[in-house]
Enzyme design. Structure first.
Site, short mmCIF file in Angstrom:
data_model
loop_
_atom_site.label_atom_id
_atom_site.label_comp_id
_atom_site.label_asym_id
_atom_site.label_seq_id
_atom_site.Cartn_x
_atom_site.Cartn_y
_atom_site.Cartn_z
N CYS A 107 -7.52 -0.59 0.84
CA CYS A 107 -6.52 -1.23 1.70
C CYS A 107 -7.21 -1.71 2.98
O CYS A 107 -7.95 -0.97 3.61
CB CYS A 107 -5.42 -0.24 2.04
SG CYS A 107 -4.23 -0.90 3.26
N CYS A 122 0.01 3.16 3.72
CA CYS A 122 0.42 2.62 5.03
C CYS A 122 1.52 1.58 4.94
O CYS A 122 2.07 1.17 5.96
CB CYS A 122 -0.79 2.03 5.76
SG CYS A 122 -1.33 0.43 5.11
N CYS A 143 0.85 -1.19 0.00
CA CYS A 143 0.00 0.00 0.00
C CYS A 143 0.88 1.24 0.00
O CYS A 143 1.79 1.36 0.83
CB CYS A 143 -0.91 -0.01 1.23
SG CYS A 143 -1.88 1.51 1.40
N CYS A 189 -8.08 -4.48 -10.26
CA CYS A 189 -7.58 -3.46 -11.19
C CYS A 189 -7.12 -2.27 -10.33
O CYS A 189 -7.94 -1.55 -9.78
CB CYS A 189 -8.71 -3.08 -12.13
SG CYS A 189 -8.23 -1.93 -13.41
N CYS A 203 -5.56 0.57 6.07
CA CYS A 203 -5.77 2.02 6.23
C CYS A 203 -6.97 2.54 5.45
O CYS A 203 -7.27 3.73 5.49
CB CYS A 203 -4.51 2.79 5.85
SG CYS A 203 -4.19 2.87 4.08
FE FE Z 1 -2.94 1.02 3.44
#
Ligand code: FE
Length: 135
Positions: free
Chosen positions: A99, A53, A50, A122, A102
């Site tokens: 995510c 985070c 990510c 995607c 986060c």
């Molecule tokens: Fe994240």
């Protein structure tokens, strides 16, 4: 080490930490232009994290060429690495991919992916941070 520890920050904090492009995608749900993202053609082995985070989201072994213009994966690293949300924006019914740690926006999920899952995650390059050489 998945989403047991949620990361919650104010929008002001995210704006401070992220580049303007990352902020628009991750926190405001923008979509980068197709075929422009830095990971679309990346074929290196490694882990995609990510961009907000830092948690691991996708392994390169689940990445495939979808022809869509965005990095595409048929599964996340763990079932709880991402969370899904119904997205009715832009006059479409889509599934948003966030995510799991986060809740930043990553991209969308479609059901036209390859086996074994038949799924296509995607994902915007701008929402990811690639770490080469580790599976
Ligand atoms: Fe994240």
């Amino acid at each position: 080490m998945m989403s047991d520890t949620k990361v919650i920050k104010s929008e002001a904090e995210w704006r401070e930490e992220l580049t303007p492009e990352q902020y628009q995608v991750l926190r405001q749900g923008a979509t980068e232009r197709a075929f422009t993202g830095k990971y679309y053609r990346n074929k290196e082995s490694g882990v995609y994290h990510c961009g907000a985070c830092g948690v691991a989201l996708f392994n390169s072994d689940s990445k495939y060429e979808s022809g869509s213009g965005w990095p595409s994966y048929w599964e996340p690293v763990d079932a709880d690495a991402v969370v899904l949300k119904r997205d009715l924006s832009h006059g479409m019914v889509r599934t948003e991919v966030l995510c799991g740690r986060c809740e930043s926006h990553l991209g969308h999920l479609f059901d036209d992916g390859p086996q074994p899952t038949g799924l296509r995650y995607c994902i915007n390059s701008a929402a990811l941070a690639f770490e080469p050489g580790k599976e």
